[in-house]
Design a protein around this motif. Structure first.
Motif, PDB file in Angstrom:
ATOM      1  N   LEU A 141      80.269 -34.586 -14.678  1.00  0.00           N
ATOM      2  CA  LEU A 141      79.536 -35.048 -13.489  1.00  0.00           C
ATOM      3  C   LEU A 141      78.138 -34.458 -13.442  1.00  0.00           C
ATOM      4  CD1 LEU A 141      82.349 -34.859 -10.770  1.00  0.00           C
ATOM      5  CD2 LEU A 141      81.304 -36.922 -11.726  1.00  0.00           C
ATOM      6  N   ALA A 142      78.032 -33.202 -13.809  1.00  0.00           N
ATOM      7  CA  ALA A 142      76.718 -32.556 -13.816  1.00  0.00           C
ATOM      8  C   ALA A 142      75.797 -33.199 -14.841  1.00  0.00           C
ATOM      9  CB  ALA A 142      76.882 -31.063 -14.113  1.00  0.00           C
ATOM     10  N   ARG A 143      76.349 -33.566 -16.005  1.00  0.00           N
ATOM     11  CA  ARG A 143      75.530 -34.211 -17.046  1.00  0.00           C
ATOM     12  C   ARG A 143      75.023 -35.575 -16.578  1.00  0.00           C
ATOM     13  NH1 ARG A 143      79.170 -31.405 -20.640  1.00  0.00           N
ATOM     14  NH2 ARG A 143      80.624 -33.136 -20.940  1.00  0.00           N
ATOM     15  N   GLN A 144      75.857 -36.287 -15.843  1.00  0.00           N
ATOM     16  CA  GLN A 144      75.431 -37.585 -15.321  1.00  0.00           C
ATOM     17  C   GLN A 144      74.232 -37.435 -14.393  1.00  0.00           C
ATOM     18  OE1 GLN A 144      78.747 -39.606 -13.486  1.00  0.00           O
ATOM     19  NE2 GLN A 144      80.040 -39.399 -15.312  1.00  0.00           N
ATOM     20  N   LYS A 145      74.249 -36.411 -13.545  1.00  0.00           N
ATOM     21  CA  LYS A 145      73.149 -36.202 -12.597  1.00  0.00           C
ATOM     22  C   LYS A 145      71.852 -35.837 -13.310  1.00  0.00           C
ATOM     23  CE  LYS A 145      75.934 -34.843  -8.582  1.00  0.00           C
ATOM     24  NZ  LYS A 145      75.397 -35.888  -7.682  1.00  0.00           N
ATOM     25  N   LEU A 146      71.959 -35.191 -14.482  1.00  0.00           N
ATOM     26  CA  LEU A 146      70.772 -34.776 -15.238  1.00  0.00           C
ATOM     27  C   LEU A 146      70.399 -35.784 -16.320  1.00  0.00           C
ATOM     28  CD1 LEU A 146      71.617 -30.982 -15.684  1.00  0.00           C
ATOM     29  CD2 LEU A 146      69.858 -31.955 -14.191  1.00  0.00           C
ATOM     30  N   LEU A 196      68.216 -23.915 -12.016  1.00  0.00           N
ATOM     31  CA  LEU A 196      69.038 -23.502 -13.155  1.00  0.00           C
ATOM     32  C   LEU A 196      70.532 -23.757 -12.952  1.00  0.00           C
ATOM     33  CD1 LEU A 196      67.515 -20.194 -14.573  1.00  0.00           C
ATOM     34  CD2 LEU A 196      67.625 -22.436 -15.653  1.00  0.00           C
ATOM     35  N   PRO A 197      71.096 -23.506 -11.762  1.00  0.00           N
ATOM     36  CA  PRO A 197      72.532 -23.757 -11.604  1.00  0.00           C
ATOM     37  C   PRO A 197      72.940 -25.180 -11.954  1.00  0.00           C
ATOM     38  CG  PRO A 197      71.726 -22.454  -9.770  1.00  0.00           C
ATOM     39  CD  PRO A 197      70.516 -22.882 -10.555  1.00  0.00           C
ATOM     40  N   HIS A 198      72.097 -26.156 -11.655  1.00  0.00           N
ATOM     41  CA  HIS A 198      72.437 -27.552 -11.954  1.00  0.00           C
ATOM     42  C   HIS A 198      72.547 -27.767 -13.466  1.00  0.00           C
ATOM     43  CE1 HIS A 198      71.833 -28.748  -7.770  1.00  0.00           C
ATOM     44  NE2 HIS A 198      70.775 -27.963  -7.771  1.00  0.00           N
ATOM     45  N   MET A 228      70.307 -11.180 -16.642  1.00  0.00           N
ATOM     46  CA  MET A 228      70.523 -11.913 -15.394  1.00  0.00           C
ATOM     47  C   MET A 228      71.311 -13.195 -15.624  1.00  0.00           C
ATOM     48  SD  MET A 228      67.056 -11.430 -13.142  1.00  0.00           S
ATOM     49  CE  MET A 228      65.948 -11.803 -14.506  1.00  0.00           C
ATOM     50  N   LYS A 229      71.076 -13.830 -16.790  1.00  0.00           N
ATOM     51  CA  LYS A 229      71.771 -15.093 -17.019  1.00  0.00           C
ATOM     52  C   LYS A 229      73.280 -14.895 -17.173  1.00  0.00           C
ATOM     53  CE  LYS A 229      70.836 -15.394 -22.015  1.00  0.00           C
ATOM     54  NZ  LYS A 229      70.001 -16.157 -22.966  1.00  0.00           N
ATOM     55  N   MET A 230      73.712 -13.698 -17.541  1.00  0.00           N
ATOM     56  CA  MET A 230      75.145 -13.443 -17.644  1.00  0.00           C
ATOM     57  C   MET A 230      75.826 -13.682 -16.302  1.00  0.00           C
ATOM     58  SD  MET A 230      77.059  -9.974 -18.961  1.00  0.00           S
ATOM     59  CE  MET A 230      76.074  -8.870 -17.945  1.00  0.00           C
ATOM     60  N   PHE A 231      75.209 -13.230 -15.230  1.00  0.00           N
ATOM     61  CA  PHE A 231      75.796 -13.383 -13.901  1.00  0.00           C
ATOM     62  C   PHE A 231      75.676 -14.826 -13.410  1.00  0.00           C
ATOM     63  CE2 PHE A 231      74.256  -9.065 -14.505  1.00  0.00           C
ATOM     64  CZ  PHE A 231      75.440  -8.362 -14.354  1.00  0.00           C
ATOM     65  N   GLU A 232      74.588 -15.491 -13.774  1.00  0.00           N
ATOM     66  CA  GLU A 232      74.455 -16.909 -13.453  1.00  0.00           C
ATOM     67  C   GLU A 232      75.517 -17.725 -14.181  1.00  0.00           C
ATOM     68  OE1 GLU A 232      69.614 -16.986 -12.745  1.00  0.00           O
ATOM     69  OE2 GLU A 232      70.452 -17.575 -14.675  1.00  0.00           O
ATOM     70  N   TYR A 233      75.738 -17.422 -15.451  1.00  0.00           N
ATOM     71  CA  TYR A 233      76.777 -18.107 -16.224  1.00  0.00           C
ATOM     72  C   TYR A 233      78.142 -17.949 -15.550  1.00  0.00           C
ATOM     73  CZ  TYR A 233      73.825 -18.613 -20.465  1.00  0.00           C
ATOM     74  OH  TYR A 233      72.864 -18.949 -21.389  1.00  0.00           O
ATOM     75  N   MET A 234      78.436 -16.718 -15.123  1.00  0.00           N
ATOM     76  CA  MET A 234      79.729 -16.460 -14.500  1.00  0.00           C
ATOM     77  C   MET A 234      79.869 -17.261 -13.205  1.00  0.00           C
ATOM     78  SD  MET A 234      79.676 -12.343 -15.153  1.00  0.00           S
ATOM     79  CE  MET A 234      81.310 -11.931 -14.527  1.00  0.00           C
ATOM     80  N   ALA A 235      78.792 -17.321 -12.423  1.00  0.00           N
ATOM     81  CA  ALA A 235      78.823 -18.056 -11.163  1.00  0.00           C
ATOM     82  C   ALA A 235      78.939 -19.558 -11.389  1.00  0.00           C
ATOM     83  CB  ALA A 235      77.577 -17.750 -10.344  1.00  0.00           C
ATOM     84  N   ALA A 236      78.435 -20.041 -12.536  1.00  0.00           N
ATOM     85  CA  ALA A 236      78.517 -21.473 -12.854  1.00  0.00           C
ATOM     86  C   ALA A 236      79.929 -21.907 -13.211  1.00  0.00           C
ATOM     87  CB  ALA A 236      77.571 -21.804 -14.005  1.00  0.00           C
ATOM     88  N   GLU A 237      80.822 -20.946 -13.430  1.00  0.00           N
ATOM     89  CA  GLU A 237      82.244 -21.213 -13.677  1.00  0.00           C
ATOM     90  C   GLU A 237      82.458 -22.024 -14.954  1.00  0.00           C
ATOM     91  OE1 GLU A 237      86.117 -22.130 -10.774  1.00  0.00           O
ATOM     92  OE2 GLU A 237      84.061 -22.513 -10.092  1.00  0.00           O
ATOM     93  N   ARG A 238      81.730 -21.634 -15.998  1.00  0.00           N
ATOM     94  CA  ARG A 238      81.878 -22.269 -17.294  1.00  0.00           C
ATOM     95  C   ARG A 238      82.246 -21.214 -18.338  1.00  0.00           C
ATOM     96  NH1 ARG A 238      82.083 -25.812 -14.152  1.00  0.00           N
ATOM     97  NH2 ARG A 238      80.653 -27.589 -13.942  1.00  0.00           N
TER      98      ARG A 238
END
Length: 372
Positions: A181-186, A257-259, A291-301
């Motif tokens: 779904l995220a890929r469709q939006k982008l 970035l989250p998107h 910092m991206k490590m924590f963003e990655y974790m929050a993105a749930e991937r």
């Protein structure tokens, strides 16, 4: 409290240190403290909305202070800070930290890298020895160990706080539920997506990223970030090797970035054993808290990362997959296994999201200020 922060970052810019300073200050302001940030230079920029550019939760005033040199700025900024009558001086400069203590201002000094040159260790030793109300904030335990082992810099246990970088979970609250779904939006291709976000500095893994894209043509590889010259260089290398399944987006504002991260099936941290920052003066591989490590974790991937000891201060086998740095075969094997196992990817993402709840910028700010 009235907090005056002093940093050497160029504001605004796209550097990691600039983003980190703004996130840390925003969290302090979000706690309800009155905060003013003092930085060098002039506020000349085409970027009008700093809150949007940096993805901040709270605004705070910034003062740009011109100075004849960086060295003079560390002193002049403290002189300016004194006129604001701070309850606490918060700085990323060891010189400013020492000047603050000498003026009897309670001082918090935050460190991200081992001291360099001759003067760097001397200033940090001075900070450690001055008997005033103070606190040393380090992004990793590994960095504190380096200060002790290599520079003979030690503080009392109650004067030290280990505070890794963090994330604003609010920014990840309303993302698409699946990568598809995220890929469709982008408007990304529908094929499985392997992504890395960040700059293209030496040691950040762009060579490995290119090699992986070439060896895994069934996946779409996306690198989000990078300065125009660097992006052009790596695009050219991909074209020269006839790698067509790779995209370099260039700089994306932090708030967006989250998107992008949510559009990935797998998020990579392909660090080498040596990592250079924007200044190119110090290797951060043994002490970094990306910092991206924590963003990655929050993105749930699902996260696949270089197996560096300092990364294991946060990640483990339950929330990430570890690979030998720079070993293309090892990375290819682990990525292939994950692409074929959606259940495993979801499990890793879920566990990472659960772990990162303890690593918000707000919780970090509270920890740093506790009993200060």
């Amino acid at each position: 409290m009235n907090i005056v922060a002093i940093a050497g970052s160029t504001i605004p810019s796209d550097t990691a240190n600039s983003i980190q300073v703004m996130k840390a200050c925003s969290a302090l302001a979000q706690l309800g403290h009155e905060l003013t940030l003092i930085v060098p230079g002039n506020p000349q920029s085409e970027i009008e909305n700093l809150k949007s550019h940096y993805g901040l939760q709270t605004d705070f005033p910034i003062e740009w202070l011109t100075s004849s040199s960086r060295r003079m700025f560390t002193w002049r900024s403290v002189r300016r800070a004194r006129t604001l009558n701070p309850d606490i001086l918060y700085t990323w400069f060891p010189q400013s930290a020492v000047f603050g203590l000498l003026h009897n201002i309670p001082t918090i000094f935050e460190i991200h890298i081992q001291p360099t040159g001759f003067a760097g260790p001397a200033w940090q030793r001075a900070f450690a020895k001055i008997n005033r109300r103070k606190r040393l904030v380090s992004i990793t335990q590994a960095l504190i160990d380096v200060l002790d082992r290599n520079y003979n810099i030690r503080l009392k246990p109650d004067e030290v706080v280990i505070a890794p970088n963090g994330v604003d979970l609010e920014r990840f609250a309303s993302l698409p539920s699946t990568p598809e779904l995220a890929r469709q939006k982008l408007n990304f291709p529908s094929s499985p997506t392997v992504m890395c976000t960040g700059h293209l500095y030496a040691g950040r893994g762009a060579d490995l990223f290119l090699a992986l894209a070439k060896s895994l043509p069934q996946a779409h590889f996306v690198w989000v970030g990078g300065r125009p010259d660097d992006v052009a260089t790596w695009k050219g290398r991909a074209e020269n090797q006839n790698i067509s399944n790779i995209t370099f987006t260039g700089f994306i504002p932090n708030q967006n970035l989250p998107h992008y991260q949510s559009a990935a099936d797998i998020l990579l941290m392909p660090y080498s054993r040596s990592i250079m920052g924007s200044s190119g003066t110090a290797d951060s591989a043994s002490v970094a808290s990306p910092m991206k490590m924590f963003e990655y974790m929050a993105a749930e991937r699902a996260i696949v990362t270089a197996d560096l000891p300092v990364i294991r201060e946060v990640l483990n086998e339950r929330n990430a997959v570890f690979c030998k740095p720079d070993n293309v075969g090892d990375w290819r094997l682990e990525i292939e296994k994950l692409l074929a196992d959606e259940t495993r990817r979801v499990e890793l993402g879920n566990q990472a999201k659960e772990t990162v709840k303890d690593f918000t910028w707000l919780a970090r700010a509270e920890k740093i200020l506790k009993n200060m």
